[in-house]
Write a protein that holds these residues in place. Structure first.
Motif: not given
Lengths: 345, 158
Positions: B65-66, B71-73, B113-115, B120-121
């Protein structure tokens, strides 16, 4: 003439033999006390504790001791070498000397001195000189702070240990440990002396825990503040001496309590009619060690329950609470002995 | 007479504490929290919130689903995620569209860290519960999260 020389030689031989037996037993017993501490700590914290070396981890501390023996003895360049090397011996010798006077059974007592309790109190305060020497000679700020705290702590709490034992001496009328046990054939002193004896026992256990520098009074080591306190700069076997002495001291404090308050090697009164002790007197060792280890467990329970005191709280506890209560308690005990209100079985 | 009151309260609270630890001591056999790790690796299950490594789940049709929004980067504080993307013609709609080529994840740099997962939307990346992540060569720690030949699940971008 020849005969007298023989006797002297025999005495020397006996002395050496007894010394070797005591050293052998108690260095091993000290190691197993360390193991017991680690296991009990683990059980209090919902862990398993050492369980890899030997069955149930029984040989863990043996392996640790072998490791420590084989390690290099390091030291600081600016340390006072003579005092630095002397300190561990002071600590270990004073704690081993105290072991000599304990009656394990009626026959098994190395040194039945008529000032037994006094000897024990005197010897147990020599250990602190070793700690002070070690902390001073290490030339390390943490070691010095730890040693000075130890001085403050031991000097204060020695009063309470001494006075709570004096309270019991009022009941026995003797300082000799074998006679103190003889008196307890009419009931353990904690029963004979009832209320003041129980107060004296509580004060003794608190002050005794502080004497051995164990948590909650472990400001001497205070791992989170001082590294390792007075033995920060020690390594190898010299460190092991301090460590072993701490655990033997714990055994001594518990053994004094077992002897003075709980009848030493005497069996519980309800077992006397069975006459096991008359047929098999060595059973006394079992009772003595059982009582001692129950009290050792109590001290471990303290350690893993209570948080460490601050140094001012420590002194408040001693000088404002334990010492006045102890003095009142002595008067109370004197009154009870004078009026003949003791409980004799 | 707060002096004796203090002594009474002190002893009472100490005994309360000792009863708590005493109960724990007596019950420790039933609920010891120690995991005997190498011995129980067959049965050991990690808890849901354990952060093992970042993975991108694919369904049975090899679809993820990417959307390649990156945004993750951007969220990653130390550049553990790099996305190589491309504009390609979408076969369904026939329009030019941003698509990921490779979603590269450097496990060796990741601080867990899990950010990225919070950012991720479309919930394309998740925490895995695996814990044996050591390898003999650190190049094995650089992972491509999207499987070869995978494509985006239809309907995610609508």
């Amino acid at each position: 003439m020849i005969l007298s020389i023989n006797i002297v030689e025999n005495n020397m031989l006996n002395m050496l033999l007894i010394a070797a037996i005591y050293l052998g037993i108690f260095s091993v017993a000290g190691l197993f006390l360390v193991l017991l501490e680690r296991k009990v700590a683990a059980w209090f914290q919902l862990r398993l504790g050492p369980n890899r070396v030997g069955p149930w981890g029984l040989l863990q501390t043996m392996a640790d001791a072998l490791k420590l023996v084989s390690k290099e003895l390091t030291g600081t360049v600016k340390a006072d070498k003579f005092l630095y090397n002397l300190a561990p011996y002071f600590v270990i010798i004073s704690s081993l000397m105290a072991l000599a006077v304990f009656p394990f059974t009626q026959e098994f007592q190395a040194f039945d001195i008529n000032i037994g309790i006094f000897f024990l109190i005197a010897i147990s305060s020599i250990g602190v000189i070793g700690i002070l020497l070690g902390g001073w000679a290490s030339n390390n700020k943490f070691a010095l702070i730890g040693a000075m705290r130890s001085g403050v702590q031991t000097i204060s709490y020695e009063l309470s240990v001494g006075l709570s034992l004096v309270t019991m001496v009022l009941l026995t009328g003797t300082l000799q440990l074998s006679e103190i046990i003889e008196v307890q054939k009419n009931g353990w002193l904690i029963v004979q002396g009832h209320i003041p004896a129980i107060i004296a026992f509580m004060i003794y256990m608190i002050a005794g825990t502080a004497e051995t520098n164990r948590a909650p009074f472990d400001m001497v080591e205070a791992e989170s503040e001082l590294g390792a306190g007075f033995h920060t700069e020690y390594s190898g076997m010299k460190f092991a001496y301090f460590f072993l002495a701490e655990f033997i001291n714990m055994f001594i404090i518990a053994a004094i309590a077992a002897t003075v308050f709980f009848g030493g090697w005497l069996e519980p009164a309800w077992l006397t009619p069975l006459g096991i002790a008359e047929v098999f007197p060595a059973i006394g060792v079992f009772w003595f060690l059982g009582k001692t280890f129950a009290l050792v467990f109590l001290m471990m329970w303290f350690r893993w329950t209570f948080p460490r005191l601050r140094v001012d709280q420590l002194l408040t506890l001693e000088w404002k609470y334990l010492l006045p209560l102890n003095l009142l308690n002595i008067v109370l005990m004197a009154l009870i002995v004078w009026l003949g209100l003791t409980i004799q079985i | 007479m707060s002096y004796f009151g203090d002594i009474y309260k002190g002893i009472k609270t100490l005994l309360t504490g000792m009863s708590v630890t005493g109960k724990v001591f007596l019950n420790n056999k039933n609920n010891s929290i120690t995991q005997q790790y190498p011995d129980n690796r067959e049965t050991l299950k990690m808890f849901n919130r354990f952060r093992g490594e970042v993975v991108m789940p694919h369904n049975e049709k090899n679809e993820h689903t990417c959307t390649g929004c990156q945004k993750c980067e951007i969220a990653c504080p130390n550049g553990s995620i790099e996305i190589i993307w491309d504009r390609q013609i979408d076969p369904e709609s026939g329009k030019k569209k941003k698509m990921i080529d490779q979603h590269i994840y450097h496990l060796g740099m990741c601080t867990m860290c899990g950010l990225c997962i919070e950012a991720c939307p479309t919930d394309a990346i998740l925490w895995a519960q695996n814990y044996e992540n050591s390898v003999y060569d650190r190049s094995a720690l650089t992972k491509v999260l999207n499987q070869p030949g995978s494509k985006i699940m239809p309907g995610v971008e609508d």
